[in-house]
Design an enzyme around this catalytic site. Structure first.
Site, PDB file in Angstrom:
ATOM      1  CD  GLU A 184      42.328  20.410  13.617  1.00  0.00           C
ATOM      2  OE1 GLU A 184      43.494  20.831  13.410  1.00  0.00           O
ATOM      3  OE2 GLU A 184      42.101  19.326  14.185  1.00  0.00           O
ATOM      4  CE  LYS A 210      47.722  19.787  20.080  1.00  0.00           C
ATOM      5  NZ  LYS A 210      46.994  20.229  18.879  1.00  0.00           N
ATOM      6  CD  GLU A 255      51.186  21.546  16.804  1.00  0.00           C
ATOM      7  OE1 GLU A 255      50.172  20.993  17.274  1.00  0.00           O
ATOM      8  OE2 GLU A 255      51.243  21.952  15.630  1.00  0.00           O
TER       9      GLU A 255
END
Length: 488
Positions: A269, A327, A333
């Site tokens: 990620e 999220k 986010e």
């Protein structure tokens, strides 16, 4: 009739230059497909989007049957996940791990090209109660794959966050936390080495920059030209924050044993938010475009190595495919997506995920430099993430080293035909009098003269393209300045 000696010499020189400028081996760029949202397109539509844009690899956070069926027979490689809440069961019961692999991997493979299983995600940070069960769970999942004859095709790993490090600055001081080093990370590295798997690392320069914007250069965080940061501990100079973070992981791995240095690292990620709260410095669409685009170019053109591991072949999964409106946490986010849920692109610059996608073929891919160095005539862009924009500059890759930069500079200013008069002593662009600055000037002049075509900003990893002007203003047709140019 034999050619005259000067011509022979020129032929040998050109051959030597072309050998040096042969294509660099490239990594791959994938994307994380998260689904913490109530407004996303259905999996079949998402897979069509991936195919249209040429995305070759996708990482999931579960093993949803609808998604896996939609991915069947697409050629897209997939990483599935065993969620954190199932780690303990997989660790304590081999039968549970076997059943999970049967239902979530074997049932779809090989039509769905599952190539990896992520056992948990950032367990040390978000599910500390199962930290001790992580490696046993990984071992049981691998044993299940072996029993089903899939262990050669499907690798097992577990993404770790940088919070697994007790120290990450400077990079040479990188070390795993005392509670994890011997108890978890050493057994995990043993497992990865024995099974031929790789260490998954979730790394976000955005967090480091946002929390220390007064001390960290934005150019340093976004892979743009900058003065660099010297690590006195190892004598290496860093020109990107992600490189420094990854080298901190490499240093931590090495502290547990030199034998682990052969374990590959995959950036499972990384990304940059297009929007954030007032206290989230740097969160913007322009910065997200710069970070993701510049990183993808580096990976696809074979420049993904770090100062500590310059030849590393590092694959990267961008986070994330979509903005996810459910999220929790700060605004950032919910704004890491390359696409909005309506499948429109988020950034002002155009992202085209993949070579061969529907958006390709209009000649607008101004940054594509992957391929046969300065002499390439290829018209096929690399697969992965592409950025299109009306502005592009070619700059020197400081990590390539003076020898490679010198050879590429000689080619650009000599056979390449770049106009390098402005970087001669006493000329307008002689200052700053550094190899990197002079090479950038020459590379960019060459790149612009060649119409920014494919292969004209690579020089075997000695150069790369940026889509935002460097911090110092420069002429559009030239860049930044080379005492090292030798007249031919």
């Amino acid at each position: 009739m034999a050619p005259p000696r000067p011509l022979l010499a020129a032929v040998f020189l050109a051959a030597a230059v072309l050998l040096l400028l042969s294509p660099a081996e490239a990594g791959t760029v994938g994307v994380n497909y998260g689904r913490v949202a109530n407004n996303l397109p259905n999996p079949a539509a998402v897979v069509q989007l991936l195919k249209q844009q040429g995305v070759a690899q996708v990482k999931l956070y579960d093993a949803d049957p609808t998604v896996l069926r939609a991915l069947a027979n697409t050629g897209i490689k997939v990483v599935v996940a065993l969620p954190n809440e199932q780690v303990a069961a997989a660790a304590s019961r081999a039968s549970y791990a076997l059943l999970w692999v049967r239902r979530n991997v074997a049932a779809y493979h090989p039509a769905t090209q599952i190539q990896g299983i992520a056992v948990g995600n950032e367990v040390f940070a978000s599910a500390k109660n199962v930290t001790a069960q992580l490696v046993p769970a990984m071992a049981n999942v691998h044993a299940a794959l072996a029993r089903l004859g899939l262990d050669g095709a499907v690798k097992v790993s577990s993404p770790i966050a940088l919070t697994a490090l007790a120290s990450s600055y400077p990079s040479s001081a990188g070390a795993f936390r005392e509670d994890l080093a011997q108890a978890v990370m050493k057994p995990m590295l043993d497992f990865l080495a024995q099974t031929g798997s790789y260490l998954m690392v979730n790394a976000y320069p955005f967090f480091a920059y946002s929390g220390n914007a007064g001390d960290i250069s934005l150019d340093y965080a976004l892979f743009r030209p900058n003065a660099g940061v010297l690590d006195a501990g190892n004598g290496l100079k860093y020109y990107s924050l992600l490189d420094a973070q990854l080298d901190a992981v490499f240093a931590a791995v090495s502290r547990l044993g030199e034998g682990y240095n052969g374990v590959r690292v995959v950036v499972s990620e990384t990304g940059w938010p297009s929007k954030g709260d007032a206290n989230e410095a740097g969160a913007s669409a322009a910065n997200a475009a710069a970070y993701n685009g510049n990183l993808a170019r580096r990976v696809l053109s074979g420049n993904a190595g770090t100062p500590r591991r310059p030849d590393a072949d590092i694959d990267v999964y961008l986070f994330a495919l979509f903005n996810e409106n459910q999220k929790p946490g700060p605004t950032s986010e919910r704004n890491y997506g390359v696409f909005y849920p309506n499948q429109q692109k988020v950034y002002d610059v155009e992202f085209v995920l993949g070579g061969g996608g529907a958006s390709q073929g209009n000649g607008g891919l101004g940054w594509q430099e992957n391929g046969g160095g300065a002499s390439s005539t290829s018209t096929n862009p690399p697969s992965g993430v592409k950025v299109t924009t009306g502005e592009a500059w070619c700059v020197a890759n400081a990590m390539a080293g003076e020898h490679r930069l010198q050879a590429a500079l000689d080619y650009a200013c000599g056979p390449g035909g770049a106009d390098c008069k402005a970087i001669q002593p006493g000329a307008a662009c002689f200052e700053p009098n550094t190899m990197v600055a002079h090479a950038s000037y020459a590379f960019n002049d060459y790149y612009q003269r060649k119409g920014r075509s494919i292969g004209t900003c690579d020089f075997a990893g000695a150069a790369y393209v940026v889509n935002q002007a460097p911090s110092k203003p420069l002429p559009r047709h030239s860049f930044s300045p080379s005492r090292h140019f030798r007249r031919s």
